[in-house]
Design a protein around this motif. Structure first.
Motif, short mmCIF file in Angstrom:
data_model
loop_
_atom_site.label_atom_id
_atom_site.label_comp_id
_atom_site.label_asym_id
_atom_site.label_seq_id
_atom_site.Cartn_x
_atom_site.Cartn_y
_atom_site.Cartn_z
N GLY A 188 16.98 30.10 76.79
CA GLY A 188 18.34 29.99 76.25
C GLY A 188 19.40 30.20 77.32
N LEU A 189 19.20 31.22 78.16
CA LEU A 189 20.15 31.47 79.25
C LEU A 189 20.16 30.31 80.24
CD1 LEU A 189 22.15 33.25 80.81
CD2 LEU A 189 20.17 34.35 81.90
N LYS A 190 18.99 29.80 80.58
CA LYS A 190 18.93 28.65 81.50
C LYS A 190 19.69 27.46 80.93
CE LYS A 190 14.51 29.63 83.84
NZ LYS A 190 13.11 29.14 84.05
N ASN A 191 19.59 27.26 79.63
CA ASN A 191 20.30 26.14 79.00
C ASN A 191 21.81 26.35 79.03
OD1 ASN A 191 18.06 24.57 78.44
ND2 ASN A 191 17.80 25.33 76.35
N VAL A 192 22.26 27.58 78.84
CA VAL A 192 23.70 27.87 78.91
C VAL A 192 24.23 27.58 80.31
CG1 VAL A 192 25.42 29.72 78.84
CG2 VAL A 192 23.72 29.52 77.01
N ILE A 193 23.49 28.00 81.32
CA ILE A 193 23.90 27.76 82.71
C ILE A 193 23.91 26.26 83.01
CG2 ILE A 193 23.23 28.09 85.13
CD1 ILE A 193 22.10 30.85 84.26
N ARG A 194 22.91 25.57 82.52
CA ARG A 194 22.85 24.11 82.70
C ARG A 194 24.03 23.43 82.02
NH1 ARG A 194 18.08 20.25 80.16
NH2 ARG A 194 19.03 18.23 80.70
N ALA A 195 24.37 23.90 80.81
CA ALA A 195 25.49 23.32 80.08
C ALA A 195 26.80 23.54 80.82
CB ALA A 195 25.56 23.92 78.67
N TYR A 196 26.95 24.71 81.44
CA TYR A 196 28.16 24.98 82.24
C TYR A 196 28.29 23.93 83.34
CZ TYR A 196 30.64 26.71 86.29
OH TYR A 196 31.46 26.80 87.39
N LYS A 197 27.17 23.64 84.00
CA LYS A 197 27.20 22.71 85.13
C LYS A 197 27.48 21.28 84.69
CE LYS A 197 24.06 25.52 87.96
NZ LYS A 197 22.71 25.61 88.61
N ALA A 248 14.54 41.25 81.60
CA ALA A 248 14.53 41.54 83.03
C ALA A 248 14.49 40.25 83.85
CB ALA A 248 13.34 42.43 83.38
N VAL A 249 13.67 39.30 83.40
CA VAL A 249 13.59 38.00 84.09
C VAL A 249 14.92 37.26 83.96
CG1 VAL A 249 12.48 35.74 84.08
CG2 VAL A 249 11.09 37.80 83.81
N ALA A 250 15.49 37.26 82.75
CA ALA A 250 16.76 36.57 82.53
C ALA A 250 17.89 37.20 83.35
CB ALA A 250 17.12 36.61 81.04
N ASP A 251 17.82 38.51 83.53
CA ASP A 251 18.84 39.22 84.32
C ASP A 251 18.89 38.69 85.75
OD1 ASP A 251 20.79 41.33 84.76
OD2 ASP A 251 19.21 42.38 85.86
N LYS A 252 17.73 38.50 86.32
CA LYS A 252 17.67 37.97 87.70
C LYS A 252 18.19 36.54 87.76
CE LYS A 252 13.94 40.94 89.43
NZ LYS A 252 14.07 41.96 88.38
N ILE A 253 17.92 35.77 86.72
CA ILE A 253 18.43 34.39 86.65
C ILE A 253 19.95 34.40 86.61
CG2 ILE A 253 18.57 32.33 85.18
CD1 ILE A 253 15.64 32.94 84.36
N ALA A 254 20.52 35.31 85.81
CA ALA A 254 21.98 35.41 85.70
C ALA A 254 22.61 35.79 87.03
CB ALA A 254 22.35 36.43 84.63
N LEU A 255 22.01 36.75 87.72
CA LEU A 255 22.57 37.21 89.00
C LEU A 255 22.47 36.12 90.06
CD1 LEU A 255 21.22 40.89 89.09
CD2 LEU A 255 23.50 40.09 88.44
N GLU A 256 21.36 35.38 90.07
CA GLU A 256 21.21 34.27 91.02
C GLU A 256 22.23 33.17 90.73
OE1 GLU A 256 19.40 33.79 93.78
OE2 GLU A 256 18.87 35.91 93.60
N ALA A 257 22.46 32.89 89.46
CA ALA A 257 23.44 31.87 89.09
C ALA A 257 24.83 32.27 89.56
CB ALA A 257 23.43 31.66 87.58
N ALA A 258 25.16 33.56 89.43
CA ALA A 258 26.47 34.04 89.88
C ALA A 258 26.64 33.85 91.38
CB ALA A 258 26.64 35.50 89.50
N LYS A 259 25.55 34.09 92.13
CA LYS A 259 25.60 33.89 93.59
C LYS A 259 25.84 32.43 93.95
CE LYS A 259 22.54 37.77 94.79
NZ LYS A 259 21.21 38.14 95.34
N GLU A 260 25.39 31.53 93.06
CA GLU A 260 25.57 30.10 93.29
C GLU A 260 26.91 29.59 92.79
OE1 GLU A 260 22.26 28.36 91.32
OE2 GLU A 260 20.75 29.22 92.69
N GLY A 261 27.74 30.49 92.28
CA GLY A 261 29.09 30.10 91.86
C GLY A 261 29.31 29.97 90.38
N VAL A 262 28.28 30.21 89.57
CA VAL A 262 28.46 30.17 88.12
C VAL A 262 29.28 31.38 87.70
CG1 VAL A 262 27.30 30.17 85.88
CG2 VAL A 262 26.28 28.95 87.81
#
Length: 337
Positions: A96-105, A150-164
């Motif tokens: 679900g989080l991956k899809n939200v990040i994808r939708a932002y992009k 915990a896995v989703a948390d790391k995905i969120a932090l990595e996305a933020a580093k990429e500019g999300v």
């Protein structure tokens, strides 16, 4: 602003929608066709609430719901400690989080994502109090829910580093009026205690959790919209206490007797295994399961000083919160005292 709330029909999501509307935002509630919408404001009230149907695991429906929105509050999650099909935690909480990040992009209007994580994403704190700098060791997980967050948390932090433009908030054990669901475990425990189905304390008070009133968490989410910085983590926790203390405070407020004995965790774990077997037959999820007991063997104490400082977060104490919860449960007919 036009705001999308995923998980809008949930315990936290529903109250978040109410608060966003009070703050003057136009809210689009992302819900499933089968969702119970009783916690949402009714459109007949003349509020700026729009329903969008779909699922965070169904990307086309999520992308359509994001269209024209400026902010996404991603509060959708499976919060059960145990499910017969653990892969659902991966598809909903991670996918679900991956899809939200994808939708932002793939949209050009979203300016900010407020992601509702969990204190479990930071890991246990046996013997100390942690802050936002703690990262989960990933060496051991009490529940599949904890692992997924915990896995989703790391995905969120990595996305933020990429500019999300994502801001992560980490509520504690959320409690308060609203819904007696898996997301409101304190209310469920109190109901079991006052009904006599839970005759004693759970363990010997060695557990410790950070308890967050639902309305304080909602206020913290809205403050994160206004003041939260991209890539930052904010603990929206509260008073650190054991469930033994919760029962003692509840007894003091209601002028009822405290439990006379403690139930060892190994006994509760046996009951948890029996509950899981029963759940596999009936399809009804158990209140207590072995992963729940695993959580109770650890401490989860956190400091919310950063949120107080940067978001003006103002968590109420456990006694003040329970003074609201207990009469609410009594008025519902869920408990008597």
């Amino acid at each position: 602003m036009k705001v999308l709330v995923t998980g809008a029909s949930g315990y936290l999501g529903g109250r978040l929608c109410h608060a966003l509307l009070r703050h003057g935002h136009s809210v689009r509630a992302f819900v499933r066709r089968t969702s119970d919408l009783s916690s949402l404001p009714t459109i007949s009230d003349g509020v700026a609430l729009e329903l969008a149907y779909g699922d965070v695991t169904d990307y086309p429906s999520l992308l359509a719901a994001c269209s024209g929105c400026h902010v996404v509050f991603h509060a959708a999650a499976l919060v059960e400690p145990w499910l017969p099909d653990p892969s659902r935690f991966i598809s909903v909480n991670i996918g679900g989080l991956k899809n939200v990040i994808r939708a932002y992009k793939e949209t050009d209007t979203i300016e900010k994502i407020i992601y509702t994580s969990s204190f479990f994403a930071l890991g246990s704190t046996d013997g100390y109090t942690a802050d936002e700098s703690q990262m989960h060791s990933a060496k051991f997980f009490c529940t599949e829910y904890e692992k997924s967050k915990a896995v989703a948390d790391k995905i969120a932090l990595e996305a933020a580093k990429e500019g999300v433009p994502i801001v992560a908030v980490y509520p504690g054990v959320i409690y308060g009026p609203g819904k007696v669901t898996a997301g409101n475990v304190v209310a469920r425990m109190i109901v079991e205690r006052f009904s006599g189905r839970l005759p004693g304390y759970i363990g010997y008070g060695n557990d410790k959790f950070s308890f967050s009133h639902v309305d304080d968490v909602v206020d913290g989410h809205i403050s994160a919209l206004d003041k939260g910085q991209q890539g930052q983590r904010y603990l929206l926790t509260g008073e650190n206490a054991s469930f033994m203390q919760v029962f003692d405070i509840a007894a003091a407020i209601t002028n009822t007797k405290t439990p006379r004995f403690s139930i060892p965790l190994f006994v509760i774990e046996i009951y948890g295994w029996l509950s899981v077997l029963f759940a596999r037959v009936t399809g009804k999820l158990p209140l207590i399961s072995p992963p729940t007991v695993s959580c109770l063997r650890h401490q989860w104490a956190y400091s919310c000083e950063k949120a107080k400082r940067e978001l003006n977060y103002k968590p109420r104490g456990l006694t003040e919160g329970l003074e609201e919860v207990l009469p609410w449960l009594k008025n519902l007919g869920a408990i008597k005292y």
